[in-house]
Design an enzyme around this catalytic site. Structure first.
Site, short mmCIF file in Angstrom:
data_model
loop_
_atom_site.label_atom_id
_atom_site.label_comp_id
_atom_site.label_asym_id
_atom_site.label_seq_id
_atom_site.Cartn_x
_atom_site.Cartn_y
_atom_site.Cartn_z
N TYR A 1 54.66 37.88 34.39
CA TYR A 1 55.27 39.11 34.43
C TYR A 1 55.59 38.68 35.85
O TYR A 1 54.26 38.77 36.62
CB TYR A 1 55.13 40.83 34.58
CG TYR A 1 55.41 41.59 35.37
CD1 TYR A 1 56.60 42.08 35.26
CD2 TYR A 1 55.01 42.26 36.35
CE1 TYR A 1 57.24 42.88 35.76
CE2 TYR A 1 55.36 43.57 37.51
CZ TYR A 1 56.54 43.45 36.94
OH TYR A 1 57.17 44.77 38.21
N HIS B 1 66.44 46.01 45.90
CA HIS B 1 65.31 47.27 46.31
C HIS B 1 65.73 47.75 48.14
O HIS B 1 64.75 47.80 48.09
CB HIS B 1 64.51 46.42 45.97
CG HIS B 1 63.95 46.69 44.60
ND1 HIS B 1 64.79 45.82 43.25
CD2 HIS B 1 62.83 46.80 43.70
CE1 HIS B 1 64.71 45.87 42.66
NE2 HIS B 1 63.10 46.58 42.49
N ASN C 1 55.44 44.71 46.91
CA ASN C 1 54.92 45.76 45.55
C ASN C 1 53.78 45.73 46.20
O ASN C 1 52.71 45.30 45.95
CB ASN C 1 54.50 44.61 44.37
CG ASN C 1 54.55 45.41 43.24
OD1 ASN C 1 54.08 44.98 41.82
ND2 ASN C 1 55.00 46.93 43.04
N TYR D 1 40.24 85.61 67.79
CA TYR D 1 39.90 84.32 67.09
C TYR D 1 40.08 82.74 68.05
O TYR D 1 39.41 82.16 67.53
CB TYR D 1 39.72 84.94 65.70
CG TYR D 1 39.15 85.97 64.89
CD1 TYR D 1 38.02 86.33 65.54
CD2 TYR D 1 39.75 85.51 63.58
CE1 TYR D 1 37.80 87.29 64.51
CE2 TYR D 1 39.06 86.51 62.63
CZ TYR D 1 37.65 87.43 62.92
OH TYR D 1 36.97 88.52 62.64
N ARG E 1 37.44 82.44 70.48
CA ARG E 1 36.12 81.85 70.13
C ARG E 1 35.85 81.13 68.79
O ARG E 1 34.61 80.83 69.04
CB ARG E 1 35.58 84.14 69.79
CG ARG E 1 34.29 83.78 69.64
CD ARG E 1 33.72 85.20 68.36
NE ARG E 1 35.13 86.03 68.60
CZ ARG E 1 35.01 87.49 67.55
NH1 ARG E 1 34.12 87.31 66.81
NH2 ARG E 1 36.01 88.34 67.50
N PHE F 1 49.19 49.15 43.63
CA PHE F 1 50.45 49.45 44.22
C PHE F 1 50.61 50.59 44.56
O PHE F 1 51.26 51.97 45.10
CB PHE F 1 52.07 49.17 43.53
CG PHE F 1 51.85 49.24 42.18
CD1 PHE F 1 51.80 51.10 41.63
CD2 PHE F 1 51.44 48.50 41.15
CE1 PHE F 1 52.21 50.84 39.30
CE2 PHE F 1 51.85 48.44 39.95
CZ PHE F 1 52.23 49.48 39.46
N GLU G 1 57.90 53.71 34.92
CA GLU G 1 57.10 54.59 36.35
C GLU G 1 56.99 55.65 36.06
O GLU G 1 58.08 56.42 36.97
CB GLU G 1 57.43 53.66 37.75
CG GLU G 1 57.68 52.03 37.35
CD GLU G 1 58.32 51.08 38.44
OE1 GLU G 1 59.14 52.01 38.97
OE2 GLU G 1 58.17 49.90 37.80
#
Length: 505
Positions: free
Chosen positions: A52, A82, A194, A277, A280, A326, A411
């Protein structure tokens, strides 16, 4: 010179490289690891074994075997297809951080790229040829594919770069500098994209900005405390030691030190028994936000030195394994944590602004106006602060709990970590603006009280602030003042030094 070896890069070193222009160099032993992992890839290509990312398609196409003659073309197609980033560009420091972090990951020797690839990344950083990278489009798992693809385009001579103060085509800069584009070989395209370097780079910038901002909020909060004649008893060391949080104790110590010679601070019973507050509880609230920094720093420095691509070449090239390093969930959660921590600094700052301008809550002129009624003074500055605080609350919604499947459900769980990091950055910018509004109002209130009665630290900050924003003697366009002071706060002008003193730049 910062020497990169893939294992020891720190946030402090990144700060020097990104903000101070310090150059980087690759450790020779790391380069040996790079060469060994590359040899492993070349053996796989020569053997015809199907692996792969080397000779297959990507994502859902992982079962598609690519012919040997097309392996190099596959890498270029990967990068171009991409490169789908959209929206505004990442700030240039973030893009530079991305280059450095991607380089640092590749030289760990798990990625199988050639030495020329890491050398080119090093040259880009040192020569300030910084990829132009759109900030939107990453899911934060399978890595920051879209942003890192825009980074990788620059290596092959495509896309755009930040260069000498301009955004220009990469090709023109390469031609001018005599740089030859790289031709990516097997595995290299995937190795470049990646990973989690977009969210981590944004996270690095966020951490540096947030750490400085928290220092600034302590000093500005102390200035407001004086302007409202706060009760210093609430900062007694024993109170904070009784609870035990180091960050809370440190903030209380800072407020005491900053106001130590003030003639405006009061004690219990002088004017009232207790403060609200927002005055303080500064140590408790500021301190709690500071607690996030240690966690976030730890996660960032691990990720900065992590191998986050896929597959990884292990055991000196004997094993190539597909995994999930990844996936950006660790950084996604850290950025969501940072969002909440910084948003709370804005929340309490805006409440202090309200106490400075609301005549029902103090004995100062209404809205610090020089002529209440005819002139509105700081009235709408509080509106602006309230708007930013409310916007922060929507941005603080955790990105890490969201997921949407991609690549035909291969995915099927993603981190949205880059969205979290981007939103954290916007919260930081908003909070810097709220702090600027508080400082403008606090300066005006101290002036009304009598600046000579204020502490040395407050006077020092006031004097510097007045070189940027003048006294409110008549209503004007306060937007300009807010922007000017916000810009100053973002320029690293003052911070807490190692000797326990605030310093002005």
């Amino acid at each position: 010179m910062v020497h990169l070896n893939g294992s020891t890069l720190t946030l402090m070193e990144m700060k020097r490289v990104i903000y101070e222009g310090e150059e980087i160099a690759i450790d020779p032993l790391s380069m040996e690891k790079v060469m060994k992992s590359r040899l492993a890839v070349e053996k796989i290509v020569a053997s015809g074994e199907t692996v792969y990312g080397i000779n297959t398609g990507f994502g859902k196409f992982s079962d598609v075997r690519i012919q040997d003659k097309d392996v190099d073309t596959l890498q270029l197609h990967l990068i171009r297809s991409h490169a789908c980033g959209v929206g505004e560009y990442f700030p240039e420091p973030v893009s530079k951080a991305m280059v450095v972090l991607r380089l640092n990951a590749l030289i760990k020797g798990y990625s199988g790229v050639r030495p020329c690839v890491v050398e080119r990344l090093c040259d880009l950083a040192n020569e300030e040829i910084i990829p132009v990278i759109p900030s939107q489009g990453s899911l934060g798992a399978s890595g920051d594919l879209a942003p890192l693809s825009h980074l990788a385009l620059v290596l092959v001579g495509e896309g755009k770069v930040h260069y000498q103060g301009r955004i220009v085509p990469t090709k023109g800069v390469y031609d001018e500098r005599g740089i030859s584009p790289l031709t990516l070989k097997a595995k290299e395209g995937l190795a470049l994209i990646n990973g989690t370097q977009a969210m981590t780079a944004m996270g690095v910038i966020n951490y540096i900005e947030a750490e400085r901002l928290m220092d600034q909020c302590d000093w500005i909060g102390a200035m407001t405390f004086e302007a409202l004649e706060g009760i210093i008893d609430a900062f007694h060391p024993a109170i904070h030691e009784a609870r035990g949080y180091p960050e809370q104790m440190e903030v209380a110590k800072r407020i005491r030190k900053l106001t130590s010679d003030s003639k405006l601070v009061t004690h219990q019973g002088d004017k009232r028994v207790q403060d609200a507050y927002s005055l303080r509880c500064m140590p408790q609230v500021h301190g709690a936000s500071r607690q996030s920094l240690a966690y976030i720093k730890e996660k960032l420095e691990i990720e900065m030195n992590a191998a986050t691509d896929n597959p990884l070449i292990l055991e000196n090239g004997k094993t190539v394994v597909s995994g999930g390093n990844f996936h950006g969930q660790p950084i996604a959660i850290a950025m969501d944590f940072l969002k909440i921590a910084v948003a709370e600094m804005a929340n309490i700052s805006e409440r202090r602004v309200e106490r400075l301008v609301n005549p029902q809550l103090n004995d100062l002129p209404a809205f610090l106006s020089p002529d209440p009624g005819l002139q509105s003074g700081g009235m709408i500055m509080q509106y602006a602060a309230a708007s930013l605080v409310s916007e922060n609350k929507t941005l603080a919604h955790p990105a890490s709990v969201d997921s949407i499947p991609s690549s035909a459900n291969q995915e099927d769980h993603v981190s949205m970590g880059t969205i979290g990091a981007r939103h954290a950055y916007q919260i930081i910018l908003n909070t810097q603006t709220v702090a600027a509004i508080e400082m403008i109002c606090a300066m005006q209130a101290l002036e009304i009280r009598g600046i000579t009665l204020a502490s040395t630290s407050a006077q020092k900050l006031y004097e510097k602030g007045r070189t940027i924003v003048s006294s409110i003697e008549e209503d004007r366009v306060f937007s300009d003042d807010i922007e000017a002071l916000s810009t100053w706060l973002r320029a690293d002008q003052f911070q807490w030094n190692i000797h326990g003193q605030f310093i002005l730049g």
